[in-house]
Design a protein around this motif. Structure first.
Motif, PDB file in Angstrom:
ATOM      1  N   MET A 181      32.095  54.509  24.262  1.00 25.16           N
ATOM      2  CA  MET A 181      31.740  54.016  25.596  1.00 25.16           C
ATOM      3  C   MET A 181      32.510  52.742  25.919  1.00 25.16           C
ATOM      4  SD  MET A 181      29.680  56.344  26.512  1.00 25.16           S
ATOM      5  CE  MET A 181      29.008  55.722  28.047  1.00 25.16           C
ATOM      6  N   GLU A 182      32.848  51.972  24.908  1.00 27.66           N
ATOM      7  CA  GLU A 182      33.671  50.761  24.961  1.00 27.66           C
ATOM      8  C   GLU A 182      32.973  49.557  25.585  1.00 27.66           C
ATOM      9  OE1 GLU A 182      36.003  50.914  23.088  1.00 27.66           O
ATOM     10  OE2 GLU A 182      37.233  52.694  23.331  1.00 27.66           O
ATOM     11  N   THR A 183      32.333  49.728  26.749  1.00 25.97           N
ATOM     12  CA  THR A 183      31.721  48.577  27.401  1.00 25.97           C
ATOM     13  C   THR A 183      30.578  49.040  28.305  1.00 25.97           C
ATOM     14  OG1 THR A 183      32.209  46.544  28.642  1.00 25.97           O
ATOM     15  CG2 THR A 183      33.275  48.569  29.403  1.00 25.97           C
ATOM     16  N   VAL A 184      30.033  48.116  29.055  1.00 26.06           N
ATOM     17  CA  VAL A 184      28.883  48.412  29.922  1.00 26.06           C
ATOM     18  C   VAL A 184      29.389  48.926  31.270  1.00 26.06           C
ATOM     19  CG1 VAL A 184      27.518  46.650  28.744  1.00 26.06           C
ATOM     20  CG2 VAL A 184      28.763  46.042  30.828  1.00 26.06           C
ATOM     21  N   LEU A 221      32.394  43.954  22.297  1.00 29.88           N
ATOM     22  CA  LEU A 221      31.659  42.859  22.940  1.00 29.88           C
ATOM     23  C   LEU A 221      32.592  41.679  23.173  1.00 29.88           C
ATOM     24  CD1 LEU A 221      28.338  42.969  20.879  1.00 29.88           C
ATOM     25  CD2 LEU A 221      29.051  44.362  22.834  1.00 29.88           C
ATOM     26  N   GLY A 222      32.234  40.850  24.154  1.00 34.30           N
ATOM     27  CA  GLY A 222      33.039  39.687  24.464  1.00 34.30           C
ATOM     28  C   GLY A 222      33.863  39.833  25.724  1.00 34.30           C
ATOM     29  N   LEU A 223      33.582  40.888  26.512  1.00 34.81           N
ATOM     30  CA  LEU A 223      34.322  41.121  27.750  1.00 34.81           C
ATOM     31  C   LEU A 223      33.584  40.614  28.982  1.00 34.81           C
ATOM     32  CD1 LEU A 223      35.613  44.677  26.874  1.00 34.81           C
ATOM     33  CD2 LEU A 223      37.086  42.781  27.590  1.00 34.81           C
ATOM     34  N   GLY A 224      32.418  39.999  28.762  1.00 36.25           N
ATOM     35  CA  GLY A 224      31.643  39.486  29.888  1.00 36.25           C
ATOM     36  C   GLY A 224      30.325  40.195  30.098  1.00 36.25           C
ATOM     37  N   GLU A 225      29.978  41.091  29.181  1.00 39.65           N
ATOM     38  CA  GLU A 225      28.712  41.825  29.270  1.00 39.65           C
ATOM     39  C   GLU A 225      27.543  40.921  28.879  1.00 39.65           C
ATOM     40  OE1 GLU A 225      29.841  41.306  25.307  1.00 39.65           O
ATOM     41  OE2 GLU A 225      31.055  42.335  26.806  1.00 39.65           O
ATOM     42  N   THR A 226      26.338  41.286  29.287  1.00 38.67           N
ATOM     43  CA  THR A 226      25.140  40.579  28.862  1.00 38.67           C
ATOM     44  C   THR A 226      24.446  41.378  27.759  1.00 38.67           C
ATOM     45  OG1 THR A 226      23.632  41.681  30.404  1.00 38.67           O
ATOM     46  CG2 THR A 226      24.825  39.738  31.227  1.00 38.67           C
ATOM     47  N   THR A 227      23.591  40.704  26.996  1.00 38.64           N
ATOM     48  CA  THR A 227      22.853  41.397  25.945  1.00 38.64           C
ATOM     49  C   THR A 227      21.983  42.500  26.535  1.00 38.64           C
ATOM     50  OG1 THR A 227      22.834  39.423  24.543  1.00 38.64           O
ATOM     51  CG2 THR A 227      21.174  41.109  24.077  1.00 38.64           C
ATOM     52  N   GLY A 228      21.360  42.228  27.684  1.00 34.71           N
ATOM     53  CA  GLY A 228      20.537  43.238  28.327  1.00 34.71           C
ATOM     54  C   GLY A 228      21.337  44.479  28.686  1.00 34.71           C
ATOM     55  N   GLU A 229      22.571  44.296  29.173  1.00 28.52           N
ATOM     56  CA  GLU A 229      23.422  45.442  29.509  1.00 28.52           C
ATOM     57  C   GLU A 229      23.787  46.241  28.260  1.00 28.52           C
ATOM     58  OE1 GLU A 229      26.001  44.193  33.425  1.00 28.52           O
ATOM     59  OE2 GLU A 229      26.470  43.150  31.552  1.00 28.52           O
ATOM     60  N   VAL A 230      24.062  45.546  27.169  1.00 34.32           N
ATOM     61  CA  VAL A 230      24.388  46.244  25.915  1.00 34.32           C
ATOM     62  C   VAL A 230      23.208  47.083  25.449  1.00 34.32           C
ATOM     63  CG1 VAL A 230      24.964  45.938  23.469  1.00 34.32           C
ATOM     64  CG2 VAL A 230      26.103  44.536  25.200  1.00 34.32           C
ATOM     65  N   LEU A 231      22.023  46.507  25.470  1.00 35.43           N
ATOM     66  CA  LEU A 231      20.831  47.242  25.029  1.00 35.43           C
ATOM     67  C   LEU A 231      20.576  48.460  25.908  1.00 35.43           C
ATOM     68  CD1 LEU A 231      18.473  44.244  24.170  1.00 35.43           C
ATOM     69  CD2 LEU A 231      19.683  45.737  22.568  1.00 35.43           C
TER      70      LEU A 231
END
Length: 298
Positions: A181-184, A221-231
């Motif tokens: 998925m790579e990112t959010v 991680l580290g592209l500007g996502e939030t923890t909530g978005e990752v979860l």
């Protein structure tokens, strides 16, 4: 006559955007110098093969090649997409996939004595089956030489041909079918142009439903996502039936790629690993230097 602000090309925007700061000590990784490093390098180059280790400038190449492992990259070294994070060359491949490549991969894997092999590829949107037939042929020849070998695929999303890809690969279980998925979702336009969050989830759900197949995915991680978005992405993956997960730190391969917005501390990766296991993921690797195929054989 042009009016308003000038249009700045995407690659120039990326180059003009600095990283968030100096790279922390926990990111740095030594080059490999163990005896297996040279043997792995020789096996790969002798058979005129590509690896994601080299093409994507993976920071773990020294460690993995020193352990005698490598992730083979099939279908050439030119990708038909231009993702903002990826160091693999992009353009028009200009030729059909190499039909002899599966044989060379199988020979190299046997020569390296691999008991578990990871096969990935560039995107080949120019092919009717997205290259799925070459994936299938590679699995077939790997097992012809080593019937007990473990196989993991890390495939594209097969944008226009998911049904054809599923037909081509369905009869080759057991194997792990990975698709990252790579990112959010909010960051897809910049990070994965040409990809679609829902389409990737559909592929993973279809893979997870195949008998003898375990589905796997990964995020940077580290592209500007939030923890909530990752979860939220992790919850979507579990709902799709994905059981294996890798979480790692995005590292900018060049100034023409997306900048690092944050360096995630190891403690945060530990927290996310705990959360993932509580959601029901059965195999989780999380850490700054983790990549989708990192220690895949564990």
């Amino acid at each position: 006559m042009q009016t308003g602000k000038p249009v700045i090309p995407l690659h120039a925007q990326r180059a003009a955007t600095p990283n968030c700061g100096p790279m922390p000590a926990w990111i740095r990784q030594p080059l490999g110098d163990a005896p297996h490093f040279g043997l792995t390098q020789h096996a790969v180059h002798q058979h005129a093969l590509h690896t994601v280790c080299e093409e994507a400038k993976c920071p773990n190449r020294g460690e993995c090649w020193s352990r005698g492992t490598a992730t083979f990259m099939i279908l050439g070294d030119i990708c038909t997409r231009a993702c903002g994070f990826c160091a693999v060359k992009t353009g028009k491949p200009g030729s059909a996939p190499d039909a002899d490549e599966p044989r060379r991969v199988a020979e190299a894997a046997a020569r390296m004595g691999l008991k578990y092999v990871v096969i990935t590829s560039v995107n080949r949107d120019d092919q009717p089956d997205g290259g799925a037939g070459i994936f299938a042929a590679t699995m077939r020849l790997l097992r012809a030489r080593q019937p007990a070998i473990g196989i993991e695929l890390l495939t594209p999303d097969f944008r226009n041909c998911q049904e054809a890809a599923l037909r081509a690969l369905a009869g080759h279980s057991p194997f792990v079918w990975g698709h990252n998925m790579e990112t959010v979702p909010r960051l897809y336009k910049a990070v994965r142009p040409g990809a679609d969050y829902a389409r990737s989830l559909r592929l993973l759900a279809a893979a997870a439903a195949l008998p003898g197949v375990e589905a796997k995915s990964a995020l940077m991680l580290g592209l500007g996502e939030t923890t909530g978005e990752v979860l939220e992405v992790l919850r979507d993956l579990r709902a799709a039936g994905v059981r294996r997960l890798a979480l790692g730190q995005y590292l900018r391969p060049s100034m023409q790629h997306l900048p690092v917005r944050a360096y995630i501390e190891p403690a945060r990766f530990t927290e996310l690993e705990t959360a993932a296991r509580e959601m029901g993921f059965t195999w989780v690797k999380a850490g700054p230097l983790v990549r989708s195929s990192y220690h895949a054989e564990d």
